[in-house]
Every structure is written in structure tokens, then in C-alpha cells.
Write an enzyme that holds these catalytic residues in place. Structure first.
Site, PDB file in Angstrom:
ATOM      1  N   ASP A 118       1.014  -1.235  -0.071  1.00 33.83           N
ATOM      2  CA  ASP A 118       0.239   0.095   0.524  1.00 33.83           C
ATOM      3  C   ASP A 118       0.642   1.417   0.282  1.00 33.83           C
ATOM      4  O   ASP A 118       1.602   1.078   0.639  1.00 33.83           O
ATOM      5  CB  ASP A 118      -0.567  -0.107   1.476  1.00 33.83           C
ATOM      6  N   HIS A 161      -0.013   4.325   0.084  1.00 36.85           N
ATOM      7  CA  HIS A 161      -0.894   5.732   0.347  1.00 36.85           C
ATOM      8  C   HIS A 161      -0.180   6.684   1.392  1.00 36.85           C
ATOM      9  O   HIS A 161      -0.465   6.343   2.681  1.00 36.85           O
ATOM     10  CB  HIS A 161      -2.404   5.277   1.231  1.00 36.85           C
TER      11      HIS A 161
END
Lengths: 460, 143
Positions: B14, B16
């Protein structure tokens, strides 16, 4: 005009050169090399000095990696964190890391340390304000063991005084943490202390004290001196650009890289501890003589492939390995032996280079493709320098076609560097001189390099 | 008493990073010592960092919906590495699709996380709970 003599006592050979220094320019006058006499280092040292006609008034510099060099046992907490930072600091100080211990030391570790004591124990662990229990345990284990070896403490600074109390019966030096926080390493204070301890305590045990007494010059551990020299080349001659140097010996292969520090970007995620601009790595199982069998073990697939291409049977190669294992000064005689030597050198070169360079892996995520990068990115490095016995002599050696990268986890080795050879093996000698005459030594170093025919990497 | 240390990061594949930066600044403002590992952090990297820094808690973020797979066995791995009692928080868009908030909380609590937060949580409240949980854990340790 000044006469300058620089000598390097290696594990197999002791090399020296006489230079003249006129207006900040060094000229090579004479060089000499004799087998090292480990039982009495003064004897080989004197012989080289004699051959360089030492009667003349001269200034003397010397370094040594004889008698196993400088042996350090590193203790840390997590292998990828403090232990890795401690190992890097020791290696950059010119040491050979003989043992690595992570987490808690146990009785077996202590008895191994007592049986085969290193020259220095480097105790690290915990970031500043971080873990305390492991270090306190490890210090108590060392105190109990009654080890005579000097200990350098470079761990969590918040418990320094407790460590001092626990190890009050030990020769203890406390320096700044090698890893004060996960985002920054701090190898310099440890390096400096290692060098100090080397000078004050270890030179005598290695038989270097007689040389110090006679000449009043102070020795440098050879790889320490080399790393400082390369730093100076990188700093004083920005026109020379990023470069790597490979020093291939009988027992080990050292790789140094200047530049190639990369950071995260929008598509690249950089992992691991921060890397130094100038880095040394040393491979104890990559060498042309003492470690030749280990090279065959480590690089079996590559070597077998090369033998197949050269139409030579593996059994013959193994026979050659046994031969050079018994006689470390043996030089190849027949045509086949020359080919074996080349195959061995290629394996050492590419194996050590791949371990030194970082890696990159493609990761597909819901947000698209990302590159997960670890270590240094040396792909754009413009120059590659070969030094050490075999590489210095074999100008025709072309290391580039042996450095094929693997597919999945790509190795970030130099892609298309120019290859240079330190034919006269002067780099370790110039390195010693550079402590006092940096500019002259740097310029001479670049001048003595000869460029080999350029090769483009075949496969990547 | 010294300020509590927390390890922060976005787990798995991930990337983000914005929320991660906000959390770092926020918790620093609340007098935590924050060790931020950034994005794409593996379980063992969280645990390594927690051991080395002597952390009191690990805060795991996940935004891309694969949090459940990424967090499987986290508590077990902590126990294996000697962090039996470390406080584990997890928060973000933890599963794909629509799922009852309560079900998500149960799922992650069963996995060994001390507290589970959905995207609508109040950070002020998280900080208060975190201080309380760390204080309680320390009291147990010293008693």
C-alpha cells in the site's frame, strides 16, 4: 624536492614505492615487493626499505593488513538494524568482521569469543532512548566471561553509565550510538575509536610495534587508508565522477563505491538503513587462493556455465583448486590453468560486486507499478577500477561480461562503466601518502590508471 | 517519565503516503516519539523497529482494502519475537466492499489487535486511548 616512501604490508606480499614530490606533484622513482614474513614483520619491511634505497633522507608512511588484519566481533540487536550499522562501521574502519551476534548473547557465544578472541568487541544495540534490556544482558555476559579484549560500546546512549558500571573490569570505550535513530547512522565516532584502539593496543600484538619504534611512523589498517583515499578522490576530483573499485586478493575481495545513493521518489520506495556515499564491503569467501574453493561453492552455477562454454571438465577445475589451495603463491602455467584463473576471477568479481550493490524488485499494487529498492544504485556509475594481484596484472581481463544481473530481483551493479586498471598496484601506497599530501596523491592516482578496452554489458 | 514511543507505517503493498504523514505530525504534536516507517512496510519491519526503539505500541495503517491479508499473524509474530505485550492498533479502510463496522472490529480484535479504527474515527480520541493503554500496560509491567 622531497623523497617519500610508502609501504603496505599485506598478508602475502609487502609492497613499497619511492616517490619524489616536487611542487605538489608525485613521481614514481622505484617500487619493490617481497614476500611478507609474518613471524617478524620488521624483516620484510626492512628489506623493502633497503631496496628502495632508504639511505636517502625520506618521509615514511605505512599500512598493514598482515596477520589477519584487524579482527572485530560485532554485537547488535536486530540483524537488519543496529547489527547491520555496527558491521558497516567496523568494515569502514578497515576491519574484518569475524563474528556477528544479534539479540541476546548466550553461553555458547561467550565461550566461542573466549576461545577465539577478536582484536576488538563492538557492542551496539538500541536506538537512543530505545531498547535497554538486551544491551544490559549482553554487557553482563561479557563481564562474566572475563575477556581481555577491548570493548567499544556504541549502543543506546541512555544506558552508557550502566554499561560502564557492568563492564568496570573491562577495557571499555564509550562512543556515540552507531544508530541513534532508525533514519540515520553515525559510523564516524566508532571508526575513529577503532583506529585509536588499533594504534595503541593492537599494533604490538601484530608485531608492528618494532616498526613504529624504529621509524616513528604510525601504521594505518590498509582498508581504512584506502577508504579515506577514495573519499578524497571523490571530493577533490568531481570531474572523475562516480566510481567503484574492486581489490581482489588471495583471501578476500574488497569492493568500494563512491556515489549511487538513491532516495524514494513517486515510483521508487527505498528500504533499509541509509547508505553512505563512500562504502566498503569485504567478502571473506571471495578470493583467488585461500578462498578459491569457497568461490566455487558460492558461485557454482556461474562457474559451471563458464567451464561448459570453455569446453573444460569440472573435475579438472576442481583439481586446479586443490593445487592452488596448497600453494597460495602458485601462478598458472598451462593454457587451461590460465582459463581457470580467468573463470575464478570473473566469479569473484561479479559475486562481490553483486553483494555490494543494491537490489530492485518490481511490485504491482492497486496504485500501479512500484520499484522496491534496497541499498545503493550503482547503475549509472561511470568508472570501475580493478586493483590487487590478479586484476593489476591482467590488463586484458574484462569484468563487464561476467556481471550479468539476475531477472527477478535486479542487481543494481554498474551497467556500462569504463574499466580502468591500477597496473602497478599503487593505490594502497598512494592512500597512505594522501593523509599528508591529499592533492598530490589524488592526482597521481588518477594519472596511473590505465583504461582497458571498453566493453558493453552483454545482458541485463 | 519519558514520552511513549510508537512505530507507525502503512502495511503491505500500500503506497498511500498522505495519511501516514498526517498521523506522524499529529502524534508528534501529542508528545509521542514517532518512528515512522512510511509506506509499503512488511510485518517484520514493524517488529524490527519496535524491538530496536523499545516501542510501546505499533500503529498499523491500511487503505487499499487488503489489510486483512496483510495483518494475518501479526500478533503471533510479535509473540515469537518477544513482544508479547506490545500494544497493537490498526486503522483505515481495512476490508474491500461494504462491511459492518462492528464486524471489522471483531475480525481484527480476534487477530490480536488491541483497538481497531475505521476511517471516521476521531484522532483526538485515538491519542487519548493510546496514552491510557500505554499507561495501563506500564503499570502491569512494574507491578
Amino acid at each position: 624536492m622531497k623523497n617519500i616512501i610508502s609501504i603496505d604490508i599485506g598478508s602475502t606480499y609487502t609492497k613499497g614505492a619511492l616517490f619524489s614530490l616536487v611542487e605538489n606533484t608525485l613521481s614514481l622513482e622505484k617500487s619493490a615487493s617481497v614476500p611478507t614474513t609474518p613471524d617478524n614483520l620488521l624483516s620484510c619491511f626492512d628489506e623493502v626499505l633497503e631496496r628502495l634505497s632508504a639511505k636517502k633522507k625520506h618521509e615514511l608512511f605505512f599500512s598493514s593488513s598482515a596477520k589477519g588484519g584487524l579482527k572485530i566481533a560485532a554485537i547488535g540487536l536486530v540483524p537488519e538494524l543496529t547489527l547491520s550499522a555496527a558491521k558497516e562501521a567496523a568494515i569502514s574502519a578497515g576491519a574484518r568482521v569475524s563474528e556477528l551476534y544479534s539479540y541476546k548473547l548466550c553461553e555458547n557465544d561467550i565461550s566461542a569469543l573466549s576461545k577465539n578472541p577478536p582484536d576488538i568487541i563492538l557492542l551496539s544495540g538500541g536506538t537512543d532512548g530505545g531498547s535497554e534490556t538486551y544491551n544490559l544482558h549482553n554487557a553482563a555476559m561479557l563481564a562474566k566471561a572475563d575477556i581481555k579484549t577491548p570493548v567499544i560500546y556504541a549502543g543506546n546512549r541512555c544506558i552508557s553509565s550502566e554499561i560502564e558500571r557492568i563492564l568496570s573490569g573491562t577495557e571499555l570505550y564509550i562512543v556515540e550510538n552507531v544508530l541513534p535513530g532508525l533514519e540515520m547512522t553515525s559510523p564516524e565516532p566508532t571508526r575513529e575509536k577503532i583506529r585509536e584502539v588499533f594504534l595503541s593496543k593492537i599494533t604490538a600484538g601484530k608485531g608492528l610495534d618494532k616498526i613504529v619504534e624504529k621509524t616513528s611512523a604510525e601504521p594505518w589498517p590498509t582498508p581504512y587508508s584506502m577508504l579515506e583515499y577514495l573519499k578524497e578522490i571523490y571530493e577533490f576530483r568531481p570531474d572523475f565522477g562516480d566510481f567503484c573499485l574492486v581489490d581482489m586478493g588471495g583471501a578476500t575481495t574488497d569492493v568500494y563505491s563512491c556515489g549511487g545513493v538513491s532516495s524514494s521518489s513517486s515510483t521508487v520506495i527505498q528500504k533499509g538503513l541509509p547508505e553512505p556515499q563512500v562504502k566498503r564491503s569485504v567478502e571473506g569467501d571471495m578470493g583467488m587462493r585461500k578462498s578459491a574453493s569457497a568461490v566455487f561453492e558460492n558461485m557454482n552455477a556461474e562457474i559451471s556455465e563458464s567451464l561448459k562454454q570453455a569446453n573444460l571438465p569440472v573435475s579438472l577445475f576442481e583439481k586446479y583448486l586443490r593445487k592452488i589451495d596448497g600453494d597460495s603463491s602458485y601462478l598458472p602455467q598451462t593454457e587451461n590453468e590460465h582459463v581457470f584463473e580467468k573463470i575464478l576471477a570473473e566469479a569473484c568479481f561479479s559475486g562481490s560486486m553483486k553483494r555490494h550493490a543494491g537490489t530492485e524488485e518490481e511490485i504491482y499494487t492497486p496504485q500501479g507499478k512500484f520499484m522496491l529498492r534496497k541499498g545503493k544504485d550503482l547503475r549509472e556509475t561511470g568508472k570501475l577500477i580493478g586493483t590487487g594481484g590478479y586484476l593489476a596484472k591482467m590488463k586484458s581481463f574484462s569484468p563487464l561480461d561476467c556481471m550479468k544481473a539476475t531477472e527477478k530481483k535486479s542487481s543494481l551493479i554498474p551497467l556500462a562503466p569504463d574499466y580502468y586498471v591500477d597496473e602497478k598496484y599503487l593505490f594502497p601506497l598512494l592512500a597512505n601518502i594522501s593523509f599528508k599530501y591529499p592533492e598530490a596523491a589524488v592526482n597521481k592516482g588518477i594519472e596511473v590508471l590505465s583504461k582497458a578496452k571498453q566493453q558493453v554489458l552483454k545482458c541485463h | 517519565m519519558k514520552n511513549p514511543t510508537i512505530v507507525l507505517g502503512v502495511i503491505g503493498a500500500d503506497c498511500h503516503s498522505v495519511g501516514n504523514k498526517i498521523l506522524e505530525k499529529f502524534f508528534e504534536g501529542k508528545a509521542f516519539i514517532v518512528v515512522n516507517l512510511g509506506v509499503m512496510v512488511k510485518q517484520h519491519e514493524f517488529i524490527d523497529a519496535a524491538i530496536e526503539t523499545g516501542a510501546d505500541a505499533i500503529l498499523v495503517s491500511s487503505l487499499y482494502g487488503h489489510g486483512e491479508i496483510d495483518c494475518l499473524g501479526f500478533r503471533e509474530n510479535c509473540i515469537e519475537r518477544g513482544l508479547e505485550n506490545i500494544i497493537l492498533y490498526v486503522g483505515g479502510n481495512l476490508v474491500v466492499g461494504k462491511c459492518e463496522r462492528q464486524l471489522i472490529k471483531e475480525k481484527f480484535t480476534q487477530m490480536g489487535f488491541n483497538r481497531v479504527f475505521t476511517p471516521d474515527c476521531d484522532l483526538e480520541e485515538v491519542a487519548t486511548l493510546l496514552k491510557k493503554d500505554i499507561g495501563a500496560a506500564k503499570a502491569v509491567k512494574t507491578s
